[in-house]
Scaffold this active site. Structure first.
Site, PDB file in Angstrom:
ATOM      1  N   SER A 132      19.518   1.193   9.346  1.00  0.00           N
ATOM      2  CA  SER A 132      18.779   1.527  10.368  1.00  0.00           C
ATOM      3  C   SER A 132      19.872   2.711  11.869  1.00  0.00           C
ATOM      4  CB  SER A 132      19.061  -0.042  11.408  1.00  0.00           C
ATOM      5  OG  SER A 132      18.447   0.479  12.741  1.00  0.00           O
ATOM      6  N   TYR A 183      22.533  -7.617  14.667  1.00  0.00           N
ATOM      7  CA  TYR A 183      21.539  -6.826  14.427  1.00  0.00           C
ATOM      8  C   TYR A 183      22.017  -5.020  14.216  1.00  0.00           C
ATOM      9  CZ  TYR A 183      17.627  -3.719  12.717  1.00  0.00           C
ATOM     10  OH  TYR A 183      16.403  -3.048  11.934  1.00  0.00           O
TER      11      TYR A 183
END
Length: 588
Positions: free
Chosen positions: A457, A470
């Site tokens: 990501s 995350y």
């Protein structure tokens, strides 16, 4: 232990033939022919792998090993070498043999199976031929004149450079001097180390003699450079089923030239493998497995049909087996469908959501590929081990692995509980480790390379105090991918970390918001989902970039504009990135 017999060639040169097994006429027979400067011992490892199912015989080419030496250089010309193959077959008393050859052995076997004047023993008794690192000389000459595109010109130029040693071997006196000083042996030993696998390659004790080096020079001097400089206008053909094993790191016979030679027969397959020029010694397990596959296929079905030919390279999507985790929706589904559209033969769809996985499989089939569905939790070690075993048994070794499964989580550090950490690290990181370890091990064992794509990501390089867990999990995936890329490089396995950015998927509606009440979480999800929809970067656009990465093989692939910008900012101004990290981006 081998049994040695001697057969006499048509010019009275004794040829040493070594049987690694008792000759059982009920079993298929593999006749192995070595190259320069080897002798039959180069096949010891392959023979050990094949001996339980096949008769395995290797011949010492004239002048090498225990075979005799011709009276003069003319005794090394290709017609005589072709005749030797027929003499050996007759001497063994076999009705059928499958040739396996390397380097100069492969050159002479190409001549044997394409020579219309060859003896009946060659024409009628050779059932198949597996060639490793040795072209047909006429085809080599045509290849060097075949360039029509910039890429082809580069391929030809590489082969010209790689063939430079031939001109040295043709010089009078100089090669002999280099051989006697051991300089040539040192060079060959260095070249042998190219392409070795760090985990699977085998190293053999020295088996070559100075005699092998010196006598073998006559192979070059008796047959070159005429076939290369002046190939005939009509190139020879063959009806013998041929398999060409193309070693990716062969620095003597380039993969491009081997593929070109592989176009000789209609009934053929070209298989790319990992290794260097002496892959027959470093990965005998791979050579033996592929040889056995070809022999069994020919014995079961006769000459394979031309449409069954496998000619795709390691970076191609066409005809491959792919597996995508988290493929029940979003980026995973779009990637599975895009792989099918690009020509993948089979896509294995893996997800915890069986209904979503079934929908993806239907879309894959509609796009033109076979689909198989497996329900699995990537964070479950035992379930993933069972999945890897099932996929291998039913479909074979995965060529393209996309570790896409992941979950979203927002929240500041002190709001994130140990349970939150366990949940996100189990899926986002442990899931990638499980998939890469299990399927990567199968790729290494097969020895034909592969591609692993790990979905990270932009959060991996754009830290935020609002997404601590995350961002940490995705940064770990990025670091893992770059380390794996270095570790698996000599296995021919390309590892890429893709960093999509803000993609319009259902991740926003399923993100866990640590430290918020249930009502606050629902509001935050709704706002985040609306923002993702306004951005509207589609999973399909992301999937095209992911599948494109199979061919290009970058280490890191930022996809959406914000991801590319963030990746650049991280390099240009890390201080600015850290300032942005202090902004709370949660929408509550």
């Amino acid at each position: 232990m081998t049994t040695t017999m001697t057969v006499t060639a048509t010019d009275d040169v004794p040829l040493a033939v070594h049987a690694y097994t008792e000759i059982d006429p009920r079993r298929p027979s593999v006749l192995a022919v070595h190259g320069y400067p080897d002798n039959h011992h180069v096949w010891d490892g392959v023979a050990a792998e094949l001996a339980d199912r096949y008769n395995v015989i290797a011949v010492d080419v004239r002048g090498a090993g225990e075979s005799g030496v011709p009276a003069d250089r003319s005794g090394y010309r290709l017609p005589q070498l072709v005749s030797d193959i027929g003499t050996v077959i007759d001497g063994l008393g076999l009705d059928e043999v499958h040739l396996l050859a390397h380097d100069w052995g492969s050159i002479q076997c190409w001549a044997a199976v394409t020579d219309g004047s060859a003896s009946d023993s060659v024409r009628n008794k050779v059932a198949s031929f597996t060639s490793v690192s040795g072209p047909h000389l006429n085809y080599a000459g045509r290849f060097l004149r075949s360039a029509r595109t910039p890429r082809a010109v580069a391929d030809v130029a590489k082969q010209f450079v790689a063939s430079g040693y031939i001109w040295f071997f043709l010089c009078p006196g100089l090669p002999e001097a280099a051989i006697r000083t051991r300089a040539t042996a040192k060079v060959f030993e260095a070249v042998e180390r190219i392409g070795r696998s760090s985990t699977r390659s085998r190293r053999r004790a020295a088996y070559r003699s100075t005699r092998d080096y010196l006598n073998g020079l006559n192979l070059y001097r008796a047959n070159m450079p005429a076939p290369i400089l002046a190939p005939p206008p009509r190139l020879p053909r063959t009806d013998v089923p041929v398999q060409v094993l193309v070693a990716r790191q062969d620095h003597f016979v380039s993969p491009a030239m081997q593929r070109f030679t592989g176009a000789i027969p209609a009934a053929a397959r070209v298989v790319h493998i990992e290794g260097g020029h002496w892959v027959v010694a470093s990965r005998p397990d791979v050579i033996a497995r592929l040889t056995a596959e070809w022999v069994d296929r020919v014995n079961a079905n006769g000459a394979p049909a031309s449409e069954a030919v496998v000619r795709t390279g390691p970076r191609d999507v066409r005809g491959k087996l792919a597996l995508v985790t988290g493929a029940g929706a979003g980026i995973g589904r779009a990637t599975a469908v895009e792989l099918a559209r690009r020509g993948t033969a089979t896509v294995v769809v893996v997800d915890r959501d069986a209904a979503g996985a079934d929908e993806t499989a239907e879309a894959v089939r509609a796009a033109g590929a076979e689909a198989a569905v497996y329900r699995a939790d990537v964070s479950d070690d035992a379930a993933m081990a069972e999945l890897a075993a099932q996929v291998h048994d039913k479909h074979g070794v995965v060529d393209i692995l996309v570790n896409n499964a992941g979950i979203g989580m927002a929240g500041r550090f002190l709001e994130t509980t140990p349970q939150h950490w366990d949940a996100i690290m189990a899926v986002n990181l442990r899931g990638v480790i499980n998939g890469s370890r299990l399927f990567g091990a199968q790729m290494v064992e097969r020895g034909q390379g592969g591609t692993i794509i790990n979905v990270s990501s932009a959060a991996a390089f754009l830290p935020s105090k609002s997404m601590v867990a995350y961002g940490t999990s995705k940064a770990a995936v990025l670091a893992l991918s770059e380390s794996m890329r270095a570790d698996l490089a000599d296995e021919g396995i390309t590892v890429t970390a893709v960093c999509p950015g803000f993609v319009n998927t259902n991740i926003a509606t399923s993100t866990i918001y640590a430290g918020l009440t249930a009502e606050q979480q629902e509001r935050a999800r709704a706002k985040a989902d609306a923002a993702y929809r306004r951005r509207n970067y589609t999973p399909e656009a992301t999937a095209k970039a992911i599948v494109g990465a199979v061919k290009t093989g970058p280490a890191v692939l930022p996809i959406a504009a914000e991801s590319r910008l963030g990746y650049a900012m991280r390099r240009v101004s890390p201080t600015l990135v850290r300032l942005f990290a202090r902004i709370d981006i949660r929408q509550t």
